[in-house]
Design an enzyme around this catalytic site. Structure first.
Site, PDB file in Angstrom:
ATOM      1  CG  ASP A  10      26.064 -30.416  37.056  1.00  9.30           C
ATOM      2  OD1 ASP A  10      25.362 -29.846  36.744  1.00  9.30           O
ATOM      3  OD2 ASP A  10      26.191 -31.752  37.005  1.00  9.30           O
TER       4      ASP A  10
HETATM    5  N1  URA Z   1      25.217 -33.752  32.845  1.00  8.00           N
HETATM    6  C1  URA Z   1      25.630 -33.878  34.253  1.00  8.00           C
HETATM    7  O1  URA Z   1      25.340 -34.613  35.011  1.00  8.00           O
HETATM    8  N2  URA Z   1      26.372 -32.602  34.351  1.00  8.00           N
HETATM    9  C2  URA Z   1      26.835 -31.761  33.584  1.00  8.00           C
HETATM   10  O2  URA Z   1      27.338 -30.782  33.934  1.00  8.00           O
HETATM   11  C3  URA Z   1      26.562 -31.826  32.361  1.00  8.00           C
HETATM   12  C4  URA Z   1      25.769 -32.967  31.859  1.00  8.00           C
END
Ligand code: URA
Length: 236
Positions: free
Chosen positions: A102
């Site tokens: 993310d």
């Molecule tokens: N899980 C999440 O919620 N975000 C990420 O970036 C990776 C795994």
């Protein structure tokens, strides 16, 4: 690819340095002297030498990046991407991130141009574990460890595969956890933590398969994987 670009990419100095080498008569393509920096070569079929030494052209590149927050795990976007952080000298490699983190997640991201490597990591059948450290608003409990080990029902009806939750510290309403996942669903860590009524405030990926994030990499920095590190993923 232009000969000056190829040689600069292979570590023979800047484009300017390479131009000097060419002028000096150091460079040959299939034994023929080449002085023109604009000359196009096909490194897979033509033999390039510098002072008689063969230039090994590497078709694939593998980077470990310590992704900073605020950049997108994509090749192109209106916002800054992880590929924008890579030196333009690698532009011709058509690099892409292996999977996604993310925008606000930091940590270990692999970047390559090797589709087979991407497959070795991303195929659900390969079960490559990913390890995350998360700071959580809320008190993670022994009950949560059991819930995660059994698989969590997410809000969209999906039940996650068993995951290993360790509570690293707890003080008041804040917990620091280490979570090992064998799959990579959208926002998975955040949604799993939300499913037990708490909230991820900070998330970092620290390990992929058997390879840990190199702690010497600053946020936004990257380095090439060693041959042994690359093989960790192909030998699975
Ligand atoms: N899980 C999440 O919620 N975000 C990420 O970036 C990776 C795994």
């Amino acid at each position: 690819m232009r000969i000056d670009k190829l040689l600069a990419n292979m570590g023979y100095g800047s484009r300017k340095d390479v131009k000097i080498l060419l002028k000096q008569g150091a460079v040959r393509v299939d034994e023929a002297l080449v002085k023109d920096a604009k000359r196009h070569v096909d490194p897979s079929s033509e033999k390039v030498t510098v002072f008689g030494e063969m230039v090994e052209y590497r078709p694939y590149i593998y980077f470990m990046m310590n992704k900073p927050a605020g950049v997108i795990s994509a090749t192109e976007d209106q916002e800054t991407t992880v590929i924008d952080l890579i030196d333009p000298e690698y532009a011709h490699y058509d690099l892409f991130p292996v999977g996604r983190l993310d925008k606000d997640t930091t940590g270990f991201l692999l970047i390559t141009n090797d589709g087979a490597f991407n497959h070795a990591l991303m195929s659900p059948r390969k079960h490559v574990d990913k390890v995350y450290i998360a700071e959580v608003d809320g008190e993670m409990t022994v009950e949560d460890i059991k819930t995660f080990a059994n698989g969590v029902d997410l809000e969209d009806g999906y039940t996650t595969k068993p995951a290993r939750l360790e509570i690293l510290s707890r003080s008041g309403r804040r917990s620091v956890i280490r979570l090992t996942l064998s799959e990579g669903k959208y926002h998975q860590v955040k949604r799993m933590v939300a499913a037990v009524g708490k909230h991820v405030e900070r998330l970092e990926r620290v390990q992929i398969g058997d390879l840990e994030l190199d702690e010497t990499l600053e946020l936004g920095a990257y380095r090439e994987l060693t041959e042994e590190e690359i093989q960790l993923f192909f030998n699975k």
